[in-house]
Motif scaffolding. Structure first.
Motif, PDB file in Angstrom:
ATOM      1  N   ARG A 177       0.862  -1.189   0.000  1.00 17.67           N
ATOM      2  CA  ARG A 177       0.000   0.000   0.000  1.00 17.67           C
ATOM      3  C   ARG A 177       0.894   1.234   0.000  1.00 17.67           C
ATOM      4  NH1 ARG A 177      -3.416  -0.691   4.820  1.00 17.67           N
ATOM      5  NH2 ARG A 177      -2.357   0.917   6.027  1.00 17.67           N
ATOM      6  N   ILE A 178       0.709   2.095  -0.953  1.00 20.11           N
ATOM      7  CA  ILE A 178       1.521   3.316  -1.058  1.00 20.11           C
ATOM      8  C   ILE A 178       0.745   4.466  -0.419  1.00 20.11           C
ATOM      9  CG2 ILE A 178       2.758   4.866  -2.619  1.00 20.11           C
ATOM     10  CD1 ILE A 178       3.822   2.010  -2.752  1.00 20.11           C
ATOM     11  N   GLU A 179       1.300   5.011   0.671  1.00 18.12           N
ATOM     12  CA  GLU A 179       0.608   6.086   1.398  1.00 18.12           C
ATOM     13  C   GLU A 179       1.083   7.436   0.863  1.00 18.12           C
ATOM     14  OE1 GLU A 179       1.033   5.064   5.570  1.00 18.12           O
ATOM     15  OE2 GLU A 179      -0.507   3.516   5.357  1.00 18.12           O
ATOM     16  N   ASP A 180       0.400   7.874  -0.197  1.00 22.32           N
ATOM     17  CA  ASP A 180       0.866   9.028  -0.988  1.00 22.32           C
ATOM     18  C   ASP A 180       0.013  10.275  -0.793  1.00 22.32           C
ATOM     19  OD1 ASP A 180      -1.377   7.921  -2.172  1.00 22.32           O
ATOM     20  OD2 ASP A 180      -0.635   8.102  -4.225  1.00 22.32           O
ATOM     21  N   THR A 181      -0.579  10.421   0.402  1.00 20.05           N
ATOM     22  CA  THR A 181      -1.458  11.582   0.607  1.00 20.05           C
ATOM     23  C   THR A 181      -0.673  12.884   0.776  1.00 20.05           C
ATOM     24  OG1 THR A 181      -1.571  11.033   2.953  1.00 20.05           O
ATOM     25  CG2 THR A 181      -3.384  10.287   1.575  1.00 20.05           C
ATOM     26  N   ASP A 182       0.647  12.774   1.059  1.00 19.89           N
ATOM     27  CA  ASP A 182       1.487  13.979   1.115  1.00 19.89           C
ATOM     28  C   ASP A 182       1.886  14.317  -0.317  1.00 19.89           C
ATOM     29  OD1 ASP A 182       3.344  15.963   1.462  1.00 19.89           O
ATOM     30  OD2 ASP A 182       4.382  14.999   3.137  1.00 19.89           O
ATOM     31  N   VAL A 183       0.936  14.959  -1.025  1.00 20.78           N
ATOM     32  CA  VAL A 183       1.074  15.155  -2.469  1.00 20.78           C
ATOM     33  C   VAL A 183       2.317  15.970  -2.812  1.00 20.78           C
ATOM     34  CG1 VAL A 183      -0.039  16.103  -4.527  1.00 20.78           C
ATOM     35  CG2 VAL A 183      -1.409  14.949  -2.787  1.00 20.78           C
ATOM     36  N   GLU A 184       2.613  16.979  -2.013  1.00 19.39           N
ATOM     37  CA  GLU A 184       3.745  17.857  -2.331  1.00 19.39           C
ATOM     38  C   GLU A 184       5.076  17.126  -2.274  1.00 19.39           C
ATOM     39  OE1 GLU A 184       3.822  21.425  -0.032  1.00 19.39           O
ATOM     40  OE2 GLU A 184       1.846  22.101  -0.733  1.00 19.39           O
ATOM     41  N   ARG A 185       5.219  16.185  -1.328  1.00 16.58           N
ATOM     42  CA  ARG A 185       6.511  15.514  -1.138  1.00 16.58           C
ATOM     43  C   ARG A 185       6.589  14.149  -1.826  1.00 16.58           C
ATOM     44  NH1 ARG A 185       7.102  14.397   4.381  1.00 16.58           N
ATOM     45  NH2 ARG A 185       9.275  13.905   4.029  1.00 16.58           N
ATOM     46  N   SER A 186       5.447  13.594  -2.216  1.00 10.78           N
ATOM     47  CA  SER A 186       5.463  12.280  -2.865  1.00 10.78           C
ATOM     48  C   SER A 186       5.946  12.412  -4.307  1.00 10.78           C
ATOM     49  CB  SER A 186       4.060  11.661  -2.864  1.00 10.78           C
ATOM     50  OG  SER A 186       3.646  11.400  -1.545  1.00 10.78           O
ATOM     51  N   SER A 187       6.648  11.368  -4.776  1.00 17.09           N
ATOM     52  CA  SER A 187       7.133  11.412  -6.165  1.00 17.09           C
ATOM     53  C   SER A 187       7.038  10.034  -6.794  1.00 17.09           C
ATOM     54  CB  SER A 187       8.588  11.888  -6.206  1.00 17.09           C
ATOM     55  OG  SER A 187       9.459  10.878  -5.722  1.00 17.09           O
ATOM     56  N   GLN A 188       6.854  10.030  -8.109  1.00 17.64           N
ATOM     57  CA  GLN A 188       6.814   8.768  -8.850  1.00 17.64           C
ATOM     58  C   GLN A 188       8.169   8.073  -8.786  1.00 17.64           C
ATOM     59  OE1 GLN A 188       4.098   7.251 -10.129  1.00 17.64           O
ATOM     60  NE2 GLN A 188       5.484   5.517 -10.452  1.00 17.64           N
ATOM     61  N   ALA A 189       9.249   8.876  -8.771  1.00 20.73           N
ATOM     62  CA  ALA A 189      10.595   8.282  -8.692  1.00 20.73           C
ATOM     63  C   ALA A 189      10.747   7.463  -7.416  1.00 20.73           C
ATOM     64  CB  ALA A 189      11.657   9.382  -8.748  1.00 20.73           C
ATOM     65  N   ALA A 190      10.204   7.983  -6.298  1.00 22.24           N
ATOM     66  CA  ALA A 190      10.288   7.254  -5.026  1.00 22.24           C
ATOM     67  C   ALA A 190       9.440   5.981  -5.072  1.00 22.24           C
ATOM     68  CB  ALA A 190       9.847   8.154  -3.877  1.00 22.24           C
ATOM     69  N   VAL A 191       8.271   6.054  -5.719  1.00 23.51           N
ATOM     70  CA  VAL A 191       7.432   4.857  -5.898  1.00 23.51           C
ATOM     71  C   VAL A 191       8.190   3.808  -6.696  1.00 23.51           C
ATOM     72  CG1 VAL A 191       5.322   3.941  -6.967  1.00 23.51           C
ATOM     73  CG2 VAL A 191       5.243   6.111  -5.734  1.00 23.51           C
ATOM     74  N   ASP A 192       8.867   4.252  -7.759  1.00 23.78           N
ATOM     75  CA  ASP A 192       9.613   3.324  -8.619  1.00 23.78           C
ATOM     76  C   ASP A 192      10.702   2.591  -7.842  1.00 23.78           C
ATOM     77  OD1 ASP A 192       8.034   4.126 -10.715  1.00 23.78           O
ATOM     78  OD2 ASP A 192       9.514   5.490 -11.585  1.00 23.78           O
ATOM     79  N   VAL A 193      11.400   3.327  -6.937  1.00 31.44           N
ATOM     80  CA  VAL A 193      12.463   2.691  -6.140  1.00 31.44           C
ATOM     81  C   VAL A 193      11.858   1.662  -5.185  1.00 31.44           C
ATOM     82  CG1 VAL A 193      14.278   3.070  -4.412  1.00 31.44           C
ATOM     83  CG2 VAL A 193      14.080   4.611  -6.360  1.00 31.44           C
ATOM     84  N   ILE A 194      10.696   1.967  -4.612  1.00 32.38           N
ATOM     85  CA  ILE A 194      10.011   1.005  -3.736  1.00 32.38           C
ATOM     86  C   ILE A 194       9.719  -0.281  -4.512  1.00 32.38           C
ATOM     87  CG2 ILE A 194       7.854   0.509  -2.507  1.00 32.38           C
ATOM     88  CD1 ILE A 194       7.772   3.577  -1.852  1.00 32.38           C
TER      89      ILE A 194
END
Length: 464
Positions: A41-58
Motif C-alpha cells: 500500500r503506497i501512502e501518498d497523501t502527502d502530495v507535495e513531497r510524494s514522487s513517482q521516482a520514489a514509488v519506482d524505487v520502492i
C-alpha cells in the motif's frame, strides 16, 4: 482460523533505504510463513513531497529482493471517495464533529496551556455534549473534522515486540481526521485501509507507537477490533544515528548496483532485528520456515556494511556459478565489456575467483582481465619481469603454443620451463601473472591460464 494478512505501507516521500525495507521484509516473511497474504500500500497523501521516482524505487527494490506482494499496490490518493464515505458515516453517527477553531485560536490556546505548564492539546470547544451550547459558526470558515476520542479509561494493547502498552485516553485529544479542504489525515486513512484490507497484523517501525492508541480508538468507534501490532526498533546507521537519507543511507537499489546479492541482503536485514538461535547465514526458504514474531529483537539494530559484505561473501560462495556468470556479465556490460554469460568459461571463471570476492563488482574486477587488455604496473614489471627471467618466459611461450589448452598440459609446460632454467615455481609464475593478468597475485596459475583464450596468453607473453 482467520487468514493472516499483513501489509507494507511506505510513504513515497524519499528514496527507500535498508532501514525502511526491513519493515517490508518482516510482514512479508510472516505472511509467507503462515500461508497468509502480503499487501503493498503506497501512502501518498502527502502530495507535495510524494514522487513517482520514489514509488519506482520502492517497487524496484522489493522486486529485486524478491518481496513479492499478493495484493496491490494500492494508492491512498485513489481511495479518496472511500475515505469521504466513512467520514460522512462518522459525522452522521456522532463519532466525529466539525470544529471551526482557527489555526490562530489553536496557537493562542497552546501558548496559554504552555504558560500554565499544561500539556498543549485541543480543549474540545466544538465537541458536542448533551446540554452544551456550541459557539456560533463563524462565516466563511471551512471546519476540520475531529474524531470524538473516548473520555476516561485507557487504550491497552499487547505489542509483539514491546509487550503491554497502556495509554490514558485523557492523554489524547480529539484528533483531526479531515482538513478544511476535506482531505483526510494519515491516522484516519490508515484505519480505513487496514479495515477494508482486513489486515490482521501490523508490523511497522516504532516511530508509529504514538499513532497506535489513536488508531485503536478509531477502530473501536467503527465497531471493529484492531489488528495485532508489532513495533520494530529503529535501525541505526554506523554512527549510531537513526538510519535516514539525511544521514547517508543509500537507496536499496544501490546495493544491487554495487554487486550485492538479494539473498544476502534479505539474510542480513532479517538478522538486524530477528534471530533464529545462532544461525547467521540462511536462505530465503529457511527464513520463511523459521520466521515468527516471538523472536523479534527489542533493541535497535545497527547497520554494519563490513558485516553485510561478509554475509554477501558467504552467499557468493554458495551461489550457482551459472547464476553468477549472468550477474557478472551485467556488471561488465556497465563498463562497456560485452560478454556472453552462456559461455561455459564464464561460470568456471566465477567458480575460480568467487572465494576471493565479497561482491559481484569485485568478481567483475577479476574477470575483466579475460575480456580486455591489461596494463601491468611499472613497479610490478620492474620487480618481477627481470632480464634474468625473460628467457624462461620465452621458453614457456614456445611450449604453450604447442599444447592442448587444458590445465594439465599447461601445468606440465610450466614445470618443464622451470626445470630448463633452474627456477622455482614463484620465480616464473609471478612474472606470468603480471604479464597475462596484470597483477602479481592470482589463484593457481595453470587454473587461471586455462580459462583464457590461448592466443591472448601467447600475445601477452610475447611482449618480452
Amino acid at each position: 482460523m482467520t487468514q493472516i494478512r499483513t501489509r507494507f505501507a511506505p510513504s513515497p516521500t524519499g528514496f527507500i533505504h535498508l532501514g525502511n525495507i526491513r519493515s517490508a521484509l518482516y510482514p512479508w516473511a510472516f505472511a509467507r510463513a503462515n500461508n497468509g497474504v502480503f499487501i503493498l500500500r503506497i501512502e501518498d497523501t502527502d502530495v507535495e513531497r510524494s514522487s513517482q521516482a520514489a514509488v519506482d524505487v520502492i517497487l524496484e527494490g522489493m522486486q529485486w529482493l524478491g518481496l513479492d506482494h499478493d495484493e496491490g499496490p494500492y494508492f491512498q490518493m485513489q481511495r479518496m471517495e472511500r475515505y469521504k464515505e466513512v467520514l460522512g458515516q462518522m459525522l452522521e453517527q456522532g463519532l466525529a464533529y466539525k470544529c471551526y477553531m482557527s489555526a490562530e485560536e489553536l496557537n493562542a490556546l497552546r501558548e496559554r496551556q504552555i504558560a500554565a505548564k499544561e500539556k498543549p492539546r485541543y480543549d474540545g470547544t466544538w465537541r458536542p455534549e448533551p446540554g452544551k451550547t456550541l459557539p456560533p459558526v463563524p462565516e466563511g470558515v471551512q471546519p476540520v473534522l475531529r474524531f470524538r476520542n473516548p473520555v476516561g479509561g485507557s487504550v491497552v494493547w499487547d505489542d509483539k515486540v514491546k509487550g503491554r502498552i497502556e495509554i490514558s485516553n485523557d492523554e489524547l485529544d480529539d484528533l483531526v481526521i479531515a482538513r478544511p479542504d476535506g482531505t483526510p489525515t494519515y491516522n484516519f486513512c490508515v484505519v480505513v485501509d487496514d479495515l477494508d484490507m482486513a489486515i490482521t497484523h501490523v508490523i511497522r517501525g516504532d516511530d508509529h507507537v504514538n499513532n497506535t492508541p489513536r488508531q485503536i480508538n478509531i477502530f473501536r468507534a467503527l465497531g471493529k477490533e484492531p489488528p495485532v501490532y508489532a513495533h520494530l526498533p529503529t535501525v541505526l546507521n554506523e554512527q549510531g544515528e537513526k538510519m535516514s537519507k539525511r544521514h547517508g543511507a543509500k537507496k536499496v537499489t544501490d546495493y544491487r548496483d554495487e554487486g550485492f546479492l538479494p539473498e544476502a541482503v534479505v539474510n542480513y536485514l532479517a538478522r538486524l532485528g530477528w534471530s533464529h538461535g545462532d544461525d547467521e547465514i540462511f536462505t530465503r526458504e529457511q527464513l520463511v520456515a523459521w520466521f515468527d514474531l516471538d523472536h523479534l529483537g527489542k533493541s535497535p539494530g545497527q547497520f554494519d556494511e563490513t558485516k553485510l559484505r561478509w554475509v554477501n561473501a558467504q552467499h557468493l560462495k554458495a551461489c550457482d556459478d551459472t547464476v553468477l556468470a549472468g550477474l557478472v556479465a551485467e556488471q561488465l556490460a556497465k563498463r562497456g565489456i560485452e560478454v556472453d554469460p552462456a559461455d561455459e568459461r564464464m561460470a568456471r571463471r566465477c567458480a575460480l575467483f568467487k572465494d576471493r570476492c565479497a561482491t559481484t563488482v569485485e568478481l567483475a574486477d577479476w574477470l575483466a582481465m579475460y575480456l580486455q587488455d591489461v596494463t601491468p604496473s611499472a613497479e610490478d614489471l620492474a620487480t618481477h619481469v627481470t632480464d634474468a627471467v625473460k628467457p624462461a618466459l620465452q621458453t614457456l611461450a614456445g611450449k604453450l603454443a604447442g599444447v592442448a589448452w587444458e590445465k594439465g598440459a599447461i601445468q606440465q609446460a610450466i614445470k618443464e620451463s622451470i626445470a630448463a632454467h633452474g627456477l622455482k615455481m614463484p620465480q616464473l609464475a609471478i612474472p606470468v601473472r603480471v604479464l597475462v593478468c596484470g597483477r602479481a597475485q592470482t589463484p593457481s596459475i595453470d587454473a587461471v591460464l586455462e580459462l583464457f583464450n590461448q592466443k591472448i596468453v601467447l600475445d601477452r607473453l610475447h611482449i618480452v
